[in-house]
Design an enzyme around this catalytic site. Structure first.
Site, PDB file in Angstrom:
ATOM      1  N   HIS A   1     -14.775 -12.965  22.509  1.00 28.70           N
ATOM      2  CA  HIS A   1     -16.012 -12.993  22.202  1.00 28.70           C
ATOM      3  C   HIS A   1     -16.810 -12.166  23.266  1.00 28.70           C
ATOM      4  O   HIS A   1     -16.773 -12.383  24.357  1.00 28.70           O
ATOM      5  CB  HIS A   1     -16.801 -14.439  21.857  1.00 28.70           C
ATOM      6  CG  HIS A   1     -18.109 -14.499  21.300  1.00 28.70           C
ATOM      7  ND1 HIS A   1     -19.128 -13.985  21.676  1.00 28.70           N
ATOM      8  CD2 HIS A   1     -18.058 -14.654  19.778  1.00 28.70           C
ATOM      9  CE1 HIS A   1     -19.828 -14.000  20.608  1.00 28.70           C
ATOM     10  NE2 HIS A   1     -19.427 -14.614  19.506  1.00 28.70           N
TER      11      HIS A   1
ATOM     12  N   ASP B   1     -14.138 -18.244  14.459  1.00 32.43           N
ATOM     13  CA  ASP B   1     -13.163 -17.935  13.176  1.00 32.43           C
ATOM     14  C   ASP B   1     -11.946 -18.585  13.465  1.00 32.43           C
ATOM     15  O   ASP B   1     -11.163 -18.546  12.394  1.00 32.43           O
ATOM     16  CB  ASP B   1     -13.124 -16.404  13.279  1.00 32.43           C
ATOM     17  CG  ASP B   1     -14.549 -15.717  12.779  1.00 32.43           C
ATOM     18  OD1 ASP B   1     -15.061 -16.567  11.885  1.00 32.43           O
ATOM     19  OD2 ASP B   1     -14.811 -14.523  13.324  1.00 32.43           O
TER      20      ASP B   1
END
Ligand code: CMC
Length: 378
Positions: free
Chosen positions: A261, A315
């Site tokens: 991320h 996710d």
């Protein structure tokens, strides 16, 4: 004019001042309007959280009831939108269908009255109410079925699952789905939110704002990653294959989907909540071998990439939850969009409050003074 160095992906460059959400990527902290995501996931509902994000405060009981009622009564989509969706190719991706349908809503509400709070509220209600209906309608129509009418007796999450599966959902499944929507509702200046704010800054209509954000969310580096996670787990197939799969990917310098991320350098707090939800679902509806594969992946990726701050993102576990809820893989990103509409609308409102059109600059690295070459001499 402030001149700063060019940073690919605008990494670390503030694009707006915002009081909507806050992330501390080192501590793994996420707040919506100052409230920790863990607390909202435990105590709130998606529509209450959407209200909080868009209007800045938690609603009173009366305000929430009125808001829920308005959304409930705007769930149906216009027959012309439904007919338009019917003509979409069934092989098309549902995100493309959603982007086109959200944009088409703007055809019906062409008047832009951006200074009028009633116009703003109507647009918020209409978008929150109809996006889930559009996603469910496209799903049924591409199978050759008629869309299911929204059920006014069901709340937001339960009604979506009902429209999708043509039967009322189990209450635990509906609650877990609602929590997934809370977790995906907002996340500071991510790519689709930036896209929404750029579009909003031109003072266009909110349907164009949402349509542009849907288009941005669809890519595999953003919302599309959750679909790829499931495809990857299917491809791996067994716990024993995890290590060779990851070693192979890393050797090819390929990204492992669902990990890493830009902001979080520890495990994403939403991934932790989703992992818990997945476990609750498996406890009630039976285990899933993909969960064992996922846990092994987390161990191996942490061992190999933990030093770079690469951990599971939102996710990684969302796909496992949606799969267990019986949702087809290519609807995972549209579901992300259903939730993120709340964040996009909050940013739309915030952008309008102190608007200046986005017009960044560039570093030109092309040529100059090149003579035009006639076509027969090229
Ligand atoms: N697998 C392997 N290596 C990775 C990964 C990954 N998933 N993510 C980052 N890295 C490595 C990357 O190779 C690079 O290594 P080095 O410095 O040795 O070259 C380093 O970590 C920094 O990576 P980056 O690509 O410069 O990081 P970024 O901030 O530009 O990208 C990201 C962030 C999310 C796009 C990226 O981590 C990624 O592509 N992840 C996989 C796709 C994914 O799961 N996306 C969902 C993101 S979360 C939800 C959302 O925003 O929608």
């Amino acid at each position: 004019m402030i001149v700063c160095e060019y940073r690919p992906g605008l990494e670390g460059i503030p694009a707006a001042q915002s009081s909507i959400s806050f992330v501390d990527g080192q501590k793994g902290l996420l707040e919506y309007r100052g409230i920790r995501i863990e607390e909202l996931a435990e105590k709130s509902t998606f529509l209450e959280t959407a209200y909080l994000l868009i209007w800045g405060e938690l609603p009173t009981a009366e305000e929430l009831a009125a808001f829920e009622d308005e959304v409930r009564h705007h769930r149906r989509i216009k027959y012309r939108i439904r007919d338009m969706m019917k003509s979409f190719p069934e092989s098309g991706h549902p995100m493309d269908a959603l982007q086109a349908s959200a944009a088409a809503l703007g055809l019906f509400y062409a008047r832009r009255d951006l200074d009028n709070p009633v116009y703003i509220r109507d647009a918020v209600v209409r978008l929150l109410a109809t996006i889930p209906t559009m996603v469910a309608a496209f799903q049924l129509m591409r199978k050759g079925n008629d869309p299911v009418r929204p059920n006014d007796d069901l709340d937001y999450a339960a009604n979506f699952l009902y429209m999708l599966n043509e039967k009322e959902p189990d209450p635990l499944a509906a609650r877990i789905f609602d929590v997934c929507l809370i977790l995906h509702a907002e996340h500071t200046m991510n790519a689709s939110t930036f896209s929404a704010r750029v579009t909003a800054s031109t003072l266009t209509d909110p349907y164009a704002v949402v349509a542009s954000a849907v288009g941005t969310l669809g890519g595999p580096l953003h919302g599309g990653a959750n679909e790829e996670v499931i495809q990857m787990l299917e491809e791996i197939g067994s716990v024993e294959n995890v290590r060779p799969y990851i070693e192979d990917k890393l050797q090819q310098k390929a990204k492992i989907m669902g990990f890493g991320h830009r902001v979080y350098k520890v495990k994403d707090p939403r991934a932790m909540i989703l992992q818990n939800l997945a476990e609750k679902l498996f406890a009630k509806f039976g285990n899933d071998k993909f969960y064992d594969i996922a846990q092994e992946m987390e161990r191996v990726v942490e061992e190999k990439l933990g030093h770079k701050g690469i951990y599971p993102n939102v996710d990684f576990y969302s796909g496992l939850v949606y799969r267990k809820l019986g949702i087809p893989t290519d609807l995972f990103t549209p579901i992300f969009a259903i939730a993120r509409v709340a964040g996009w609308l909050a940013h739309w409102k915030e952008q309008l409050a102190e608007n200046r059109i986005f017009r960044p600059t560039q570093v030109y690295n092309g040529r100059h003074d090149i003579p035009y070459t006639a076509i027969d001499q090229r």
